[in-house]
Design a protein around this motif. Structure first.
Motif, PDB file in Angstrom:
ATOM      1  N   PRO A 145       0.816  -1.228   0.000  1.00  0.00           N
ATOM      2  CA  PRO A 145       0.000   0.000   0.000  1.00  0.00           C
ATOM      3  C   PRO A 145       0.850   1.279   0.000  1.00  0.00           C
ATOM      4  O   PRO A 145       2.044   1.238   0.270  1.00  0.00           O
ATOM      5  CB  PRO A 145      -0.797  -0.097   1.308  1.00  0.00           C
ATOM      6  N   ALA A 146       0.190   2.394  -0.293  1.00  0.00           N
ATOM      7  CA  ALA A 146       0.833   3.714  -0.247  1.00  0.00           C
ATOM      8  C   ALA A 146       0.673   4.298   1.156  1.00  0.00           C
ATOM      9  O   ALA A 146      -0.415   4.278   1.713  1.00  0.00           O
ATOM     10  CB  ALA A 146       0.182   4.634  -1.263  1.00  0.00           C
ATOM     11  N   TRP A 147       1.764   4.827   1.694  1.00  0.00           N
ATOM     12  CA  TRP A 147       1.730   5.345   3.071  1.00  0.00           C
ATOM     13  C   TRP A 147       1.857   6.859   3.134  1.00  0.00           C
ATOM     14  O   TRP A 147       2.005   7.438   4.216  1.00  0.00           O
ATOM     15  CB  TRP A 147       2.817   4.673   3.912  1.00  0.00           C
ATOM     16  N   ASN A 150      -0.204   9.287   2.906  1.00  0.00           N
ATOM     17  CA  ASN A 150      -1.176  10.066   3.684  1.00  0.00           C
ATOM     18  C   ASN A 150      -1.130   9.711   5.163  1.00  0.00           C
ATOM     19  O   ASN A 150      -1.837  10.297   5.974  1.00  0.00           O
ATOM     20  CB  ASN A 150      -2.601   9.816   3.176  1.00  0.00           C
ATOM     21  N   THR A 151      -0.337   8.688   5.471  1.00  0.00           N
ATOM     22  CA  THR A 151      -0.278   8.218   6.858  1.00  0.00           C
ATOM     23  C   THR A 151       1.002   8.708   7.533  1.00  0.00           C
ATOM     24  O   THR A 151       0.997   9.096   8.686  1.00  0.00           O
ATOM     25  CB  THR A 151      -0.296   6.665   6.884  1.00  0.00           C
TER      26      THR A 151
END
Lengths: 216, 159
Positions: B132-134, B136-137
């Motif tokens: 997954p892409a992180w 935004n976290t």
């Protein structure tokens, strides 16, 4: 003296409803594993202080009598989580108790939860597109079990299973969770997504189509 | 004698007056400047920045306990507690999570590529979408730290 009266009067107004909501929940000691208010520290079981926003009551009533495993590695605060060691099983309650506790739980809601306006249910094309994005664009399937096109459950186990999400969850809760998970939980292991509203509400609809009845 | 006494008292009066002015002047200017321009700190300040900026040039990104904690919280569910690619989701993924202790592969990837993979997800660097892409976290600086941590796990650098 005036203050004392005020406190007594306030107490009289506030106390009885709280007591009646919490009675069986208290008796069954749900709070030993679940947070019943946001102020408490994280606990092993899923939070229940917004249960009335999150669950569909028929599902809850069934679950309490026959608790199925949604999180194969336990919840994220379970000490054995990263080793896949799920600890205690949920107790199962009698039909009567399950009904009562479900009623109590459905009263537990957050004030001022936004109400999302959902689009019409998805047509076949939209569903296929969303399913593709569920697996490829947003990697949801890496952590959440869901149903593939052949109706077989597949996917990772660190997040709760979504195979029966359509029966378990309220659509509005899903939509708000996808927008801002911090509304409910300060700490999650799920990546934060910044979906545009169209995508987010389409995903909500898609998740609501996932049901045990779809397993083939 | 009287004349001398008078003179002396005039002088001392004057000097007391002068000191009084001087003291109040110092007092006032001291308070004012401390708030506005901070006269005492400058020597300290001019001394301390050079080592700081030097440090930044030598090692811009440092792996801290917080970095390891972040890895355990978010990444270990797939990449495993020790980064060996054996997290609890591993056996359910179509493409296995990358083993972060394997130098042979990670030597072939630049820090920038690893950063991209973490920030924008596997697809962004031609890898599997199960990663997954992180972005935004996690903040960019946390992601830089995670890249450093992965370099620590593989004990390797980009070739």
């Amino acid at each position: 003296m005036k203050k004392l009266y005020l406190i007594l009067i306030c107490g009289w107004f506030l106390y009885p409803p709280m007591l009646s909501h919490a009675s069986l929940i208290e008796e069954k000691k749900c709070a030993s594993c679940h947070r019943l208010t946001k102020k408490e520290n994280e606990k092993k079981g899923p939070d229940l202080f917004y249960a009335g926003n999150k669950f569909k009551s028929p599902w809850l009533e069934k679950y309490l009598q026959n608790p199925v495993t949604l999180r194969k590695a336990g919840t994220i605060h379970n000490p054995g989580f990263l080793k896949g060691e799920r600890e205690n099983n949920h107790p199962s309650l009698s039909k009567e108790d399950a009904g009562k506790i479900t009623q109590e739980l459905m009263q537990m809601t957050l004030p001022d939860l936004p109400v999302e306006e959902l689009p019409d249910p998805l047509n076949k094309g939209q569903k296929a597109k969303t399913k593709y994005e569920f697996e490829r664009t947003f990697s949801c399937i890496s952590c959440h079990q869901s149903l593939n096109l052949a109706g077989k459950p597949r996917g990772g186990i660190s997040g709760p299973s979504l195979v029966d999400a359509g029966n378990r969850l309220q659509a509005n809760w899903v939509a708000v969770w996808l927008k801002n998970p911090k509304t409910f939980s300060e700490k999650s292991r799920m990546p934060v997504y910044k979906m545009d509203d169209e995508t987010r509400l389409r995903f909500t609809r898609f998740i609501m189509t996932l049901k045990n009845e779809g397993i083939r | 004698m009287r004349a001398f006494d008078k003179l002396m008292s005039k002088i001392s009066l004057l000097s007391v007056f002068k000191y009084a002015i001087l003291i109040t002047a110092i007092g006032v200017s001291g308070c004012g400047e401390k708030q506005a321009e901070k006269p005492p700190p400058p020597p300290l300040k001019t001394e301390s920045p050079p080592p700081l900026s030097l440090k930044e040039e030598v090692s811009p990104v440092i792996v801290t306990a917080k970095t390891r904690e972040t890895y355990q919280w978010y990444c270990a569910q797939c990449h495993g507690i020790k980064g060996k690619g054996d997290g609890i989701n591993a056996k359910f993924l179509t493409v296995p999570p990358r083993n972060h202790t394997k130098a042979e592969y990670l030597e072939t990837r630049t820090d920038e590529q690893l950063f991209q993979a973490i920030k924008f997800g596997g697809l962004s660097v031609g890898r599997a979408p199960c990663m997954p892409a992180w972005g935004n976290t996690l903040s960019d600086s946390t992601i830089h730290e995670l890249v450093r941590y992965i370099r620590e796990l593989c004990q390797c650098e980009a070739l």
